[in-house]
Design a protein around this motif. Sequence first.
Motif, mmCIF file in Angstrom:
data_model
loop_
_atom_site.group_PDB
_atom_site.id
_atom_site.type_symbol
_atom_site.label_atom_id
_atom_site.label_comp_id
_atom_site.label_asym_id
_atom_site.label_seq_id
_atom_site.Cartn_x
_atom_site.Cartn_y
_atom_site.Cartn_z
ATOM 1 N N THR A 30 70.558 81.001 22.739
ATOM 2 C CA THR A 30 69.273 80.759 23.283
ATOM 3 C C THR A 30 68.557 82.284 23.616
ATOM 4 O O THR A 30 67.495 82.341 23.635
ATOM 5 N N GLU A 31 69.592 82.983 23.916
ATOM 6 C CA GLU A 31 69.097 84.198 24.706
ATOM 7 C C GLU A 31 70.098 85.483 24.244
ATOM 8 O O GLU A 31 71.435 84.949 24.401
ATOM 9 N N VAL A 32 70.073 86.672 23.895
ATOM 10 C CA VAL A 32 71.037 87.596 23.680
ATOM 11 C C VAL A 32 70.429 89.006 24.585
ATOM 12 O O VAL A 32 69.377 89.375 24.361
ATOM 13 N N LYS A 33 71.282 89.458 25.102
ATOM 14 C CA LYS A 33 70.888 90.764 26.083
ATOM 15 C C LYS A 33 72.083 91.955 25.510
ATOM 16 O O LYS A 33 73.254 91.464 25.832
ATOM 17 N N VAL A 34 71.718 92.957 24.788
ATOM 18 C CA VAL A 34 72.710 93.902 24.466
ATOM 19 C C VAL A 34 72.428 95.362 24.946
ATOM 20 O O VAL A 34 71.100 95.482 24.703
ATOM 21 N N GLU A 35 73.153 96.183 25.459
ATOM 22 C CA GLU A 35 73.075 97.531 25.764
ATOM 23 C C GLU A 35 74.022 98.417 24.828
ATOM 24 O O GLU A 35 75.080 97.966 24.437
ATOM 25 N N GLN A 36 73.161 99.485 24.461
ATOM 26 C CA GLN A 36 74.046 100.424 23.864
ATOM 27 C C GLN A 36 75.402 100.940 24.166
ATOM 28 O O GLN A 36 76.204 101.150 23.455
ATOM 29 N N ALA A 37 75.587 101.086 25.522
ATOM 30 C CA ALA A 37 76.805 101.104 26.048
ATOM 31 C C ALA A 37 77.946 100.166 25.913
ATOM 32 O O ALA A 37 79.042 100.518 26.117
ATOM 33 N N GLY A 38 77.603 99.074 25.258
ATOM 34 C CA GLY A 38 78.758 97.979 24.768
ATOM 35 C C GLY A 38 78.359 96.789 25.572
ATOM 36 O O GLY A 38 78.713 95.632 24.834
ATOM 37 N N PRO A 39 77.884 96.469 26.756
ATOM 38 C CA PRO A 39 77.842 95.084 27.121
ATOM 39 C C PRO A 39 76.783 94.203 26.457
ATOM 40 O O PRO A 39 75.704 94.527 26.072
ATOM 41 N N MET A 40 77.359 92.987 26.117
ATOM 42 C CA MET A 40 76.461 91.955 25.400
ATOM 43 C C MET A 40 76.529 90.470 26.470
ATOM 44 O O MET A 40 77.672 90.259 26.540
ATOM 45 N N GLN A 41 75.427 89.901 26.579
ATOM 46 C CA GLN A 41 75.568 88.748 27.163
ATOM 47 C C GLN A 41 74.879 87.868 26.441
ATOM 48 O O GLN A 41 73.569 88.175 25.814
ATOM 49 N N VAL A 42 75.629 86.480 26.067
ATOM 50 C CA VAL A 42 74.921 85.617 25.302
ATOM 51 C C VAL A 42 74.667 84.455 25.962
ATOM 52 O O VAL A 42 75.607 83.714 26.479
ATOM 53 N N ALA A 43 73.551 83.731 25.919
ATOM 54 C CA ALA A 43 72.999 82.661 26.521
ATOM 55 C C ALA A 43 73.235 81.488 25.530
ATOM 56 O O ALA A 43 72.704 81.781 24.571
ATOM 57 N N SER A 44 73.898 80.134 25.703
ATOM 58 C CA SER A 44 73.793 79.227 25.122
ATOM 59 C C SER A 44 73.912 77.864 25.681
ATOM 60 O O SER A 44 74.319 77.799 26.956
ATOM 61 N N ALA A 45 73.452 76.618 25.049
ATOM 62 C CA ALA A 45 73.572 75.338 25.684
ATOM 63 C C ALA A 45 74.910 74.972 25.975
ATOM 64 O O ALA A 45 75.402 74.419 26.569
ATOM 65 N N ALA A 46 75.777 75.480 24.902
ATOM 66 C CA ALA A 46 77.307 75.051 24.875
ATOM 67 C C ALA A 46 78.006 76.304 24.309
ATOM 68 O O ALA A 46 77.485 77.352 23.981
ATOM 69 N N ALA A 47 79.101 76.110 24.353
ATOM 70 C CA ALA A 47 80.349 77.377 23.944
ATOM 71 C C ALA A 47 79.947 77.702 22.356
ATOM 72 O O ALA A 47 80.035 76.701 21.968
ATOM 73 N N ILE A 48 80.003 78.869 22.274
ATOM 74 C CA ILE A 48 79.913 79.329 20.852
ATOM 75 C C ILE A 48 81.246 79.782 20.337
ATOM 76 O O ILE A 48 81.911 80.614 21.175
ATOM 77 N N ASP A 49 81.663 79.309 19.111
ATOM 78 C CA ASP A 49 82.997 79.977 18.553
ATOM 79 C C ASP A 49 82.933 81.184 18.476
ATOM 80 O O ASP A 49 81.946 82.092 18.022
ATOM 81 N N PHE A 50 84.066 81.990 19.151
ATOM 82 C CA PHE A 50 84.424 83.341 19.171
ATOM 83 C C PHE A 50 84.157 83.999 17.554
ATOM 84 O O PHE A 50 83.474 85.131 17.570
ATOM 85 N N ALA A 51 84.713 83.125 16.974
ATOM 86 C CA ALA A 51 84.771 83.624 15.286
ATOM 87 C C ALA A 51 83.249 83.636 14.845
ATOM 88 O O ALA A 51 82.888 84.796 14.057
ATOM 89 N N LYS A 52 82.390 82.964 15.363
ATOM 90 C CA LYS A 52 81.051 83.094 14.985
ATOM 91 C C LYS A 52 80.250 84.410 15.477
ATOM 92 O O LYS A 52 79.608 84.960 14.919
ATOM 93 N N ILE A 53 80.786 84.746 16.591
ATOM 94 C CA ILE A 53 79.985 85.938 17.479
ATOM 95 C C ILE A 53 80.765 87.204 16.664
ATOM 96 O O ILE A 53 80.072 88.013 16.316
ATOM 97 N N GLU A 54 82.139 87.027 16.294
ATOM 98 C CA GLU A 54 82.638 88.274 15.629
ATOM 99 C C GLU A 54 81.822 88.360 14.149
ATOM 100 O O GLU A 54 81.589 89.539 13.506
#
Length: 68
Positions: A30-54
């Motif tokens: 539902t929302e993604v916040k990424v900073e060039q320094a590396g942190p990324m925050q992912v909002a979702s209604a349910a858990a997202i499979d890490f393989a999909k993120i990768e």
Amino acid sequence: MITNYVVTGMTCGHCVNHVTEEVSAIPGVTEVKVEQAGPMQVASAAAIDFAKIEEAVSEAGDYKVALA
């Protein structure tokens, strides 16, 4: 649900935009916040499979992702 990751290999704003675009396209994200320094925050209604993120981060460019 908010999940925090660290993305390495990003060097500019275009990198951030590419990662944001690819991760945002994952069904359930539902929302993604990424900073060039590396942190990324992912909002979702349910858990997202890490393989999909990768897969999305890899599709965006030569970047690596790990759980924070």
